[in-house]
Enzyme design. Sequence first.
Site, PDB file in Angstrom:
ATOM      1  N   GLY A 146       0.801  -1.219   0.000  1.00 46.81           N
ATOM      2  CA  GLY A 146       0.000   0.000   0.000  1.00 46.81           C
ATOM      3  C   GLY A 146       0.830   1.262   0.000  1.00 46.81           C
ATOM      4  N   ILE A 194       5.321   0.425  -3.422  1.00 49.50           N
ATOM      5  CA  ILE A 194       6.574  -0.290  -3.663  1.00 49.50           C
ATOM      6  C   ILE A 194       6.430  -1.255  -4.841  1.00 49.50           C
ATOM      7  CG2 ILE A 194       8.269  -1.901  -2.676  1.00 49.50           C
ATOM      8  CD1 ILE A 194       7.762  -0.611   0.053  1.00 49.50           C
ATOM      9  N   GLY A 195       5.306  -1.955  -4.891  1.00 56.57           N
ATOM     10  CA  GLY A 195       5.050  -2.883  -6.000  1.00 56.57           C
ATOM     11  C   GLY A 195       5.080  -2.158  -7.332  1.00 56.57           C
ATOM     12  N   TYR A 203      -1.973  -6.101 -12.169  1.00 60.74           N
ATOM     13  CA  TYR A 203      -1.401  -6.110 -13.524  1.00 60.74           C
ATOM     14  C   TYR A 203      -2.402  -5.613 -14.558  1.00 60.74           C
ATOM     15  CZ  TYR A 203       2.385  -8.718 -11.373  1.00 60.74           C
ATOM     16  OH  TYR A 203       3.413  -9.105 -10.555  1.00 60.74           O
TER      17      TYR A 203
END
Lengths: 175, 173
Positions: free
Chosen positions: B101, B104-105, B139
Amino acid sequence: MANFILRKAEPNDVPDILRLIKELAKFEEMEEKVLLTEKVDVPLVDLLEDGFGDHPFYHCLVAEVPKEQSSEGNTVIAFAMYYFTYDPWIGKLLYLEDFFVMQEFRGLGIGSKILKVLSETAVKTRCSSMHFIVAENNTKSIEFYKRRGAADLSSEEGWRLYEIEKEDLLKMTSK
Amino acid sequence: MNFKIRAATKEDCKEISRMILELAVFEKMPDQVKISHEELERDGFCQNPFFECLVAEVPEENKSKEGFTVVGYALYFYTYSTWKGRSVYLEDLYVMPEFRGNGIGKGLLSKVAEVGKKKQCVRLQLSVLDWNTPARDFYAAKGALDLTDSEGWHFIRFDNQNLDNLANEAPKD
């Protein structure tokens, strides 16, 4: 019964490899009834650089027959393109990208021999397994692989292939 | 939260190995992890590496409950499409649950896209488990297409004994 040899592709084979790539697309086109041959967008010069330059992105095996055995004079009548990938759970893998034998040379054991040589390469180079993708409607290929012990990870474990194309990739990099 | 995305070093392999196992636990297949940080060090940092890796790092003051500052990773390699040319394959993308959250992803994915762009890659591929809805949504929001759905692609594997059997039947040189 055809005489044939299997060998590593050389730079001079690149035009033949491109021809076979397009034939495979045509074969898939007839199965899918979609115009796929025009989707083959790799220029010859890139195929050459990417396979035979300083840092190859792929390796290629070709099958060759004597000139007398080929109706159209082509001696390169099959190819298999592969590269090495990595699974963080088991290490190196051999990934088979394309595998094609020209129609008139099928049923002679060429496909089987190619697959066996690839498997030997995989074992020699410390790969834990060989992976590839196949379209679910390509039942002939699926049966060919299953007869030899392959597992369908999409059916058995639920893996799905996702793709992000160039335009969307560039959107991510512009921030 | 402050975080930094950087290329992994050989010394990061122990942390990456830890997170690989965490991801495998999440994917409900932890006993399938057979290699350790030693193989990662050998295969990722040799002359012709078999993969590249990015890590996400937080400052000391934001470290995890157990004291880790390396809190996410993206492991990828280059593949080839006979139709389109150079591609990137994102093999693993993982952020520790307590650090999610914070972007970072997204940061890791964007950096992989940037690396791919520099190498003139025309697409990025990855695989995701059918039940992993958060990942599929993540994605899809970035424009990813589910090719298993739209084109029927299935992943096939030859491993262990089956690979050996095939190899033993190969013609001798």
